[in-house]
Write an enzyme that holds these catalytic residues in place. Sequence first.
Site, mmCIF file in Angstrom:
data_model
loop_
_atom_site.group_PDB
_atom_site.id
_atom_site.type_symbol
_atom_site.label_atom_id
_atom_site.label_comp_id
_atom_site.label_asym_id
_atom_site.label_seq_id
_atom_site.Cartn_x
_atom_site.Cartn_y
_atom_site.Cartn_z
ATOM 1 N N LYS A 75 1.160 -1.131 -0.061
ATOM 2 C CA LYS A 75 0.143 0.532 -0.351
ATOM 3 C C LYS A 75 1.122 1.366 -0.142
ATOM 4 O O LYS A 75 1.554 1.407 0.997
ATOM 5 C CB LYS A 75 -0.839 -0.042 1.124
ATOM 6 C CG LYS A 75 -2.484 0.756 1.161
ATOM 7 C CD LYS A 75 -2.082 2.238 0.867
ATOM 8 C CE LYS A 75 -1.961 2.755 1.931
ATOM 9 N NZ LYS A 75 -1.654 4.238 1.192
ATOM 10 N N SER B 241 5.263 7.733 9.892
ATOM 11 C CA SER B 241 5.418 8.490 10.654
ATOM 12 C C SER B 241 5.699 7.987 12.144
ATOM 13 O O SER B 241 4.304 6.920 11.987
ATOM 14 C CB SER B 241 4.061 9.685 11.163
ATOM 15 O OG SER B 241 3.236 8.824 10.885
ATOM 16 N N THR B 242 5.848 8.153 13.470
ATOM 17 C CA THR B 242 6.027 7.413 14.669
ATOM 18 C C THR B 242 4.501 7.122 15.107
ATOM 19 O O THR B 242 4.029 6.254 15.753
ATOM 20 C CB THR B 242 6.543 8.224 15.283
ATOM 21 O OG1 THR B 242 8.069 8.087 15.776
ATOM 22 C CG2 THR B 242 6.656 7.548 17.069
ATOM 23 N N VAL C 132 1.594 6.859 13.398
ATOM 24 C CA VAL C 132 1.122 5.681 12.807
ATOM 25 C C VAL C 132 1.754 3.780 12.263
ATOM 26 O O VAL C 132 1.270 2.848 13.446
ATOM 27 C CB VAL C 132 1.067 5.951 10.582
ATOM 28 C CG1 VAL C 132 0.218 4.486 10.258
ATOM 29 C CG2 VAL C 132 -0.145 6.905 10.632
ATOM 30 N N GLY C 133 3.616 5.079 13.049
ATOM 31 C CA GLY C 133 4.383 3.211 13.247
ATOM 32 C C GLY C 133 3.737 2.441 14.802
ATOM 33 O O GLY C 133 3.352 1.504 15.131
ATOM 34 N N GLU D 226 10.099 1.824 10.514
ATOM 35 C CA GLU D 226 11.097 2.465 10.422
ATOM 36 C C GLU D 226 10.513 3.907 10.160
ATOM 37 O O GLU D 226 9.658 4.651 9.374
ATOM 38 C CB GLU D 226 11.663 2.548 8.672
ATOM 39 C CG GLU D 226 13.765 2.829 8.653
ATOM 40 C CD GLU D 226 13.269 4.278 7.952
ATOM 41 O OE1 GLU D 226 13.357 5.405 8.783
ATOM 42 O OE2 GLU D 226 13.120 5.643 7.133
ATOM 43 N N CYS E 72 13.674 11.555 6.526
ATOM 44 C CA CYS E 72 13.455 10.347 8.356
ATOM 45 C C CYS E 72 15.063 10.665 8.601
ATOM 46 O O CYS E 72 15.705 10.675 9.597
ATOM 47 C CB CYS E 72 13.237 9.374 8.295
ATOM 48 S SG CYS E 72 14.324 7.983 6.956
ATOM 49 N N GLU F 201 10.278 16.150 14.814
ATOM 50 C CA GLU F 201 10.237 15.814 13.423
ATOM 51 C C GLU F 201 9.364 17.309 13.115
ATOM 52 O O GLU F 201 8.384 17.826 12.668
ATOM 53 C CB GLU F 201 9.973 14.779 13.048
ATOM 54 C CG GLU F 201 10.347 14.255 11.629
ATOM 55 C CD GLU F 201 9.923 12.960 10.990
ATOM 56 O OE1 GLU F 201 9.482 13.015 11.562
ATOM 57 O OE2 GLU F 201 11.803 12.236 10.268
HETATM 58 P P1 NDP Z 1 1.962 8.810 7.702
HETATM 59 O O1 NDP Z 1 2.377 7.815 9.037
HETATM 60 O O2 NDP Z 1 0.119 8.956 7.818
HETATM 61 O O3 NDP Z 1 1.950 7.752 6.448
HETATM 62 C C1 NDP Z 1 3.005 6.818 6.164
HETATM 63 C C2 NDP Z 1 1.630 5.458 5.357
HETATM 64 O O4 NDP Z 1 0.671 5.023 5.817
HETATM 65 C C3 NDP Z 1 1.233 5.879 4.260
HETATM 66 O O5 NDP Z 1 1.142 4.777 3.510
HETATM 67 C C4 NDP Z 1 -0.414 5.995 4.711
HETATM 68 O O6 NDP Z 1 -1.434 6.195 3.272
HETATM 69 C C5 NDP Z 1 -0.438 5.118 5.438
HETATM 70 N N1 NDP Z 1 -1.337 5.015 6.645
HETATM 71 C C6 NDP Z 1 -1.406 6.033 7.202
HETATM 72 N N2 NDP Z 1 -3.068 6.079 8.199
HETATM 73 C C7 NDP Z 1 -2.237 4.768 8.533
HETATM 74 C C8 NDP Z 1 -2.828 3.186 8.654
HETATM 75 N N3 NDP Z 1 -4.092 3.691 10.346
HETATM 76 N N4 NDP Z 1 -2.783 2.145 8.907
HETATM 77 C C9 NDP Z 1 -2.417 1.932 8.242
HETATM 78 N N5 NDP Z 1 -1.506 2.609 7.016
HETATM 79 C C10 NDP Z 1 -1.628 3.918 8.061
HETATM 80 O O7 NDP Z 1 2.834 9.876 7.277
HETATM 81 P P2 NDP Z 1 2.216 10.935 6.627
HETATM 82 O O8 NDP Z 1 2.424 10.614 5.140
HETATM 83 O O9 NDP Z 1 0.838 11.191 7.161
HETATM 84 O O10 NDP Z 1 3.656 11.627 7.033
HETATM 85 C C11 NDP Z 1 3.472 12.730 8.357
HETATM 86 C C12 NDP Z 1 4.463 12.615 8.643
HETATM 87 O O11 NDP Z 1 4.677 11.224 8.998
HETATM 88 C C13 NDP Z 1 5.736 13.654 7.970
HETATM 89 O O12 NDP Z 1 5.230 14.602 8.161
HETATM 90 C C14 NDP Z 1 6.870 12.955 8.717
HETATM 91 O O13 NDP Z 1 6.822 13.615 9.843
HETATM 92 C C15 NDP Z 1 6.586 11.178 8.540
HETATM 93 N N6 NDP Z 1 7.019 11.149 8.031
HETATM 94 C C16 NDP Z 1 8.591 10.044 8.538
HETATM 95 C C17 NDP Z 1 8.368 9.879 7.092
HETATM 96 C C18 NDP Z 1 9.531 7.754 7.298
HETATM 97 O O14 NDP Z 1 10.762 7.587 6.529
HETATM 98 N N7 NDP Z 1 10.136 8.004 8.669
HETATM 99 C C19 NDP Z 1 8.569 9.557 5.400
HETATM 100 C C20 NDP Z 1 6.873 10.093 5.829
HETATM 101 C C21 NDP Z 1 6.534 10.940 6.960
HETATM 102 P P3 NDP Z 1 -1.626 7.840 3.232
HETATM 103 O O15 NDP Z 1 -0.499 8.486 2.834
HETATM 104 O O16 NDP Z 1 -2.757 6.914 1.991
HETATM 105 O O17 NDP Z 1 -2.583 8.061 4.155
#
Ligand code: NDP
Length: 503
Positions: free
Chosen positions: A190, A244-245, A247-248, A265, A299, A397
């Site tokens: 996904k 993001s932390t 959602v992680g 990660e 990240c 972050e």
């Molecule tokens: P998210 O953690 O929300 O998204 C990452 C992935 O998880 C996307 O594919 C997202 O889908 C999916 N997702 C969101 N909610 C759920 C859920 N409940 N269950 C399963 N999968 C889910 O990051 P964002 O894109 O919203 O970014 C927000 C913040 O996260 C950034 O500002 C940054 O701080 C951090 N981030 C960190 C990253 C890293 O590399 N460590 C990468 C990206 C973001 P969808 O995009 O379709 O919502």
Amino acid sequence: MTLLNTPANQTLPAEPFVGQMLINGRFVEAMAGKRDTRFSPAHQIAVGSYPQAQAADVDLAVKAARTAFDAGIWSEITAAERADVLLKVADLILRDLETLALQESLESGKPLVQARDEVKGTTNLWRYAAALARTLHGESYNTLGKDMLGVVLKQPIGVVAMITPWNFPLWILCQKLPFALAAGCTAVIKPSELTSGTTVMLGKLLQEAGVPDGVVNIVTGLGPDAGQPLVEHEGVDMITFTGSTRVGRAIAEVGGRQLKKVALELGGKNPQIIFPDCDWDAAVDAVVFGVYFNAGECCNSGSRILVHEAIAEQFTAAVIDKAKSVAVGDPLHPDCKVGAIVSEAQMNGILSHIDAARKAGAEVRLGGKRLPSGQGYYLEPTIITGVSPEMPVAKEEVFGPVLAVLTFKDVKDAIQLANSTCYGLSAAVWSKDMDVCLETARAIKAGTIWVNTFLDGYAELPFGGFGDSGLGRELGKSAVEDFTETKTVQLHIGPRRHWWLPK
Ligand code: NDP
């Protein structure tokens, strides 16, 4: 600061790329028939259109992956055969490099030149996974006595759910997928709703390379609608997530409840520590690169520097000077180093972090504003000084082109500051004194420490974080093993001594 414009010889796509989901070897629409359009954050034109999956679509995808796994069409062929397919994928990515890079740049806002490097770099990950596929092995114990041979098998864990973000869409997927495939797993992916293009395009290449139907499935759509049902699906054996932390943590809770293996990660607040005896020019350049690479949406972003107080003012002035010259603007311009921010929401979030820093008493010494542009989401490279460790901008972050500058007195102080956030992804140390470098590198709680360099990465070296930066490691020599289960087989030799012999 002036923005780079779209080069005159560059034509923007007249139509968006229309992607479909890959389920059981077929490219399909979502059952509910819904689609969403992705607009380029640099030009505001439609560049992608993707089905919006819901739980029913996810269910089909997981069932396809489950059936393919249980049938052994991938897990039971030889590692050499799997490796051949992975190598073919690498060749096909190279063949389609321009198409993939352009889509990546249009959807994410990153410079096209950088996207090309990333797409090319992913082929190295496929080739490394192919090499590891053939070296994966278990153990044997010939030391358990005359009548026993112990064999430890490594078996593919099963169906792996992969959830990826928007900042390095293809790259991050390729830190996961080739290694899971090398182990013999099947997958449901996904991608981020903002950047699904290159994942869907990769799906076509996987088919062309000979990945059997059902082995890799792709569902597109929103996190709560498609991602959540995927991680919660009982047919999934392992979840690997980058994002993001917040959602992680929610995914780890699902993993804990359902006892699924979870690899995470997540974010970082990575310090570069600058000692007075460092190679000045190299350190200044690495600080500018570290925070503005990928517009800071990384990240591993070097989003804070800790500078020895004796050189703090002079060093910061040099960083500001260099940062002023960084080329910002249309990602398709060949000179572009900092492209567009991925979305309006992300841009506004970054601006609120800058505003909060100002209100907390820090000084915005460079940038801090949106760059005027007809369409795109561009931010000025920003540098904030007078930052104290308890301010949010020192700990949180920002995920944008924003550098926080803090100062320290001695090595002990620097280490304490470096370890003062909840994250622990990476850090850098700049000094010509190797004793100082080693002491600092050993004491910092982070998964990667760079010494007199920043952001280098190698498939051979494990990557991941301490603390809130994640769980587990990607890459490195155990990258394939991470997608396996361990099974012990005990082989008895000769007649077995009876537990009970009736008299
Ligand atoms: P998210 O953690 O929300 O998204 C990452 C992935 O998880 C996307 O594919 C997202 O889908 C999916 N997702 C969101 N909610 C759920 C859920 N409940 N269950 C399963 N999968 C889910 O990051 P964002 O894109 O919203 O970014 C927000 C913040 O996260 C950034 O500002 C940054 O701080 C951090 N981030 C960190 C990253 C890293 O590399 N460590 C990468 C990206 C973001 P969808 O995009 O379709 O919502």
